[in-house]
Design an enzyme around this catalytic site. Structure first.
Site, PDB file in Angstrom:
ATOM      1  N   GLY A   1      -7.399  -8.603   3.468  1.00 33.68           N
ATOM      2  CA  GLY A   1      -6.018  -8.605   3.029  1.00 33.68           C
ATOM      3  C   GLY A   1      -5.616  -7.048   3.272  1.00 33.68           C
ATOM      4  O   GLY A   1      -4.593  -6.721   3.311  1.00 33.68           O
TER       5      GLY A   1
ATOM      6  N   TYR B   1       2.400  -9.346  -5.609  1.00 30.59           N
ATOM      7  CA  TYR B   1       3.009  -7.903  -6.067  1.00 30.59           C
ATOM      8  C   TYR B   1       3.928  -7.414  -5.048  1.00 30.59           C
ATOM      9  O   TYR B   1       4.952  -7.025  -5.423  1.00 30.59           O
ATOM     10  CB  TYR B   1       1.482  -7.066  -5.772  1.00 30.59           C
ATOM     11  CG  TYR B   1       2.132  -5.322  -6.163  1.00 30.59           C
ATOM     12  CD1 TYR B   1       2.236  -5.076  -7.657  1.00 30.59           C
ATOM     13  CD2 TYR B   1       2.076  -4.717  -5.196  1.00 30.59           C
ATOM     14  CE1 TYR B   1       2.314  -3.627  -7.535  1.00 30.59           C
ATOM     15  CE2 TYR B   1       2.508  -3.409  -5.228  1.00 30.59           C
ATOM     16  CZ  TYR B   1       2.680  -2.793  -6.490  1.00 30.59           C
ATOM     17  OH  TYR B   1       3.024  -1.572  -6.724  1.00 30.59           O
TER      18      TYR B   1
HETATM   19  C1  UD1 Z   1      -1.603   0.760  -1.494  1.00 30.29           C
HETATM   20  C2  UD1 Z   1      -1.382   0.419  -2.820  1.00 30.29           C
HETATM   21  C3  UD1 Z   1      -1.133  -0.899  -3.267  1.00 30.29           C
HETATM   22  C4  UD1 Z   1      -0.116  -1.295  -2.279  1.00 30.29           C
HETATM   23  C5  UD1 Z   1      -0.246  -0.919  -0.634  1.00 30.29           C
HETATM   24  C6  UD1 Z   1       0.905  -1.170   0.126  1.00 30.29           C
HETATM   25  C7  UD1 Z   1      -2.765   1.967  -3.974  1.00 30.29           C
HETATM   26  C8  UD1 Z   1      -4.168   2.311  -4.977  1.00 30.29           C
HETATM   27  N1  UD1 Z   1      -2.725   0.858  -3.532  1.00 30.29           N
HETATM   28  O1  UD1 Z   1      -2.918  -0.105  -1.110  1.00 30.29           O
HETATM   29  O2  UD1 Z   1      -0.559  -1.239  -4.709  1.00 30.29           O
HETATM   30  O3  UD1 Z   1       0.143  -2.777  -2.259  1.00 30.29           O
HETATM   31  O4  UD1 Z   1      -0.615   0.126  -0.613  1.00 30.29           O
HETATM   32  O5  UD1 Z   1       0.743  -0.689   1.477  1.00 30.29           O
HETATM   33  O6  UD1 Z   1      -1.868   3.051  -3.836  1.00 30.29           O
HETATM   34  N2  UD1 Z   1     -10.661   2.414   1.066  1.00 30.29           N
HETATM   35  C9  UD1 Z   1     -11.800   2.532   1.508  1.00 30.29           C
HETATM   36  N3  UD1 Z   1     -12.725   2.974   0.414  1.00 30.29           N
HETATM   37  C10 UD1 Z   1     -12.552   2.918  -0.858  1.00 30.29           C
HETATM   38  C11 UD1 Z   1     -11.265   2.784  -1.178  1.00 30.29           C
HETATM   39  C12 UD1 Z   1     -10.165   2.202  -0.180  1.00 30.29           C
HETATM   40  O7  UD1 Z   1     -12.248   2.800   2.773  1.00 30.29           O
HETATM   41  O8  UD1 Z   1     -13.498   3.268  -1.704  1.00 30.29           O
HETATM   42  C13 UD1 Z   1      -9.926   2.166   2.062  1.00 30.29           C
HETATM   43  C14 UD1 Z   1      -9.035   0.656   1.917  1.00 30.29           C
HETATM   44  O9  UD1 Z   1      -9.958  -0.475   2.561  1.00 30.29           O
HETATM   45  C15 UD1 Z   1      -7.589   0.711   2.594  1.00 30.29           C
HETATM   46  C16 UD1 Z   1      -7.344   2.611   2.364  1.00 30.29           C
HETATM   47  O10 UD1 Z   1      -8.532   3.007   2.023  1.00 30.29           O
HETATM   48  O11 UD1 Z   1      -7.838   0.697   3.978  1.00 30.29           O
HETATM   49  C17 UD1 Z   1      -6.493   2.826   1.457  1.00 30.29           C
HETATM   50  O12 UD1 Z   1      -6.847   1.826   0.187  1.00 30.29           O
HETATM   51  P1  UD1 Z   1      -6.061   1.982  -1.199  1.00 30.29           P
HETATM   52  O13 UD1 Z   1      -5.847   3.244  -1.634  1.00 30.29           O
HETATM   53  O14 UD1 Z   1      -6.578   1.088  -2.176  1.00 30.29           O
HETATM   54  O15 UD1 Z   1      -4.496   1.815  -0.876  1.00 30.29           O
HETATM   55  P2  UD1 Z   1      -3.955   0.507  -0.201  1.00 30.29           P
HETATM   56  O16 UD1 Z   1      -4.991  -0.507   0.389  1.00 30.29           O
HETATM   57  O17 UD1 Z   1      -2.996   1.308   1.005  1.00 30.29           O
END
Ligand code: UD1
Length: 343
Positions: free
Chosen positions: A289, A158
């Protein structure tokens, strides 16, 4: 180039039924423009079209961006497009890891074909949905646009496909201006919380509103740059020169973020407070990751687009919570009604 401001133009929005695409369509219609929306409902949702689906200046086609004749057919049906906003993509990073070739085809190859076609058919601006994922693993914050390059260690197909597509779009500097907006962590109403890979804000708000504990992956000290969807839509409009008075038309790659890091733990606490829930947080193993930190430098967008993020995190969260409380997303919704197709 003649400015688009003050007159109605014809816009194409791919990914119109998506979280960001639907907000963009709504704003373009409010500004008085004609909007042709395209979505194949791979991840877009029909209910996102409902607030504006019957607008007299909105036309919808359930089609895929991988169809070679898409832009020609739509131009023949509606007339040539002034601006193309290309948001349709495979949006799931985990899906891209399982389907690298399909991700390359949809997110890169189809984008290059679309920008070529847009240029041939006389469009003047092409604005692409880039991603913070284009930066891969980086140590130094804030991230500036030149920090991503062919040397980058991308964490997913991606991220790599978005990087290559952004570069291809941003190299257009002739009659058609290409702009890629590298968006950071976008949040707001209509973001679907139902997948395990949904954005953390939509998941946390969903959990808090349902009275369930919020699950943090890792220690919660990882940081992200959260940007409200209305600010992102504003950046799209400015990139297409719909709302600004820039002396020289923008082209190139621009970060779109808040410019501020927020830890996931602080975010969880804030959402508990704003939803009036006790601080109930569960810590789970770190997600494989996951990057540690991600913060945008937004100086380039400020300088060239006259854009700045306006909605602070607390205000944006309140709006998101209000939407989630009032209008629960419909899970597994049916395809769009026939009356909204191909008008
Ligand atoms: C986001 C993008 C992704 C992109 C990346 C680039 C989204 C949804 N995803 O991923 O497409 O490749 O930025 O940097 O915008 N977390 C929790 N609990 C949860 C869900 C998430 O602790 O229930 C944490 C995750 O582990 C992460 C953080 O929150 O550390 C953000 O997660 P997420 O919103 O999925 O976004 P990214 O991983 O930053």
């Amino acid at each position: 180039m003649e400015k688009s401001e003050g007159r109605s133009i014809r816009c194409l929005v791919t990914g119109a039924a998506g979280f960001v695409g639907s907000h963009l369509c709504e704003r373009l219609l409010t500004l008085g423009h004609a909007v042709v929306g395209v979505d194949n409902f791979f991840s877009g949702r029909p209910e996102n079209l409902e607030p504006f689906g019957t607008h007299p200046r909105f036309f919808f086609h359930e089609r895929s961006i991988t169809e070679p004749l898409l832009l020609r057919d739509l131009s023949a049906a509606h007339g040539p497009f002034d601006a193309v906003f290309h948001l349709a993509a495979i949006v799931s990073v985990p899906y891209s890891l399982d389907h690298p070739e399909e991700t390359h085809q949809v997110n890169y190859v189809a984008t290059v074909h679309l920008v070529n076609e847009a240029e041939k058919l006389g469009a003047r601006s092409f604005v692409f949905a880039g991603s913070a994922a284009e930066y891969g693993t980086q140590e130094r914050m804030p991230l500036r646009e030149p920090d991503a390059g062919s040397w980058t260690l991308w964490l997913s197909p991606y991220g790599e496909a978005k990087y290559r597509a952004s570069a291809a779009v941003a190299s257009r500097r002739g009659a058609l201006r290409g702009v890629s907006l590298r968006c950071f962590n976008i949040y707001g109403p209509r973001q679907d919380p139902s997948s395990p890979y949904s954005g953390v804000i939509s998941r946390f708000v969903d959990m808090a509103v349902a009275g369930r504990p919020l699950t943090i992956f890792g220690d919660g000290l990882q940081t992200r740059d959260f940007v409200f969807v209305d600010d992102v839509v504003e950046a799209y409009c400015r990139a297409a020169l719909l709302e600004n008075d820039a002396e020289s038309p923008p082209c190139g790659i621009y970060n779109v973020g808040s410019g501020r890091p927020t830890s996931i733990l602080d975010l969880a606490r804030l959402i508990c407070r704003l939803t009036g829930r006790p601080e109930s947080i569960t810590f789970c193993p770190e997600r494989p990751g996951d990057i540690r930190h991600s913060t945008a430098s937004v100086e380039a967008a400020q300088r060239d687009l006259g854009w700045a993020p306006r909605v602070g995190l607390e205000v944006g969260l309140k709006r998101t919570i209000q939407w989630m409380q009032g209008e629960k997303p419909i899970r597994g919704a049916k395809p769009v009604p026939m009356s909204m197709e191909s008008r």
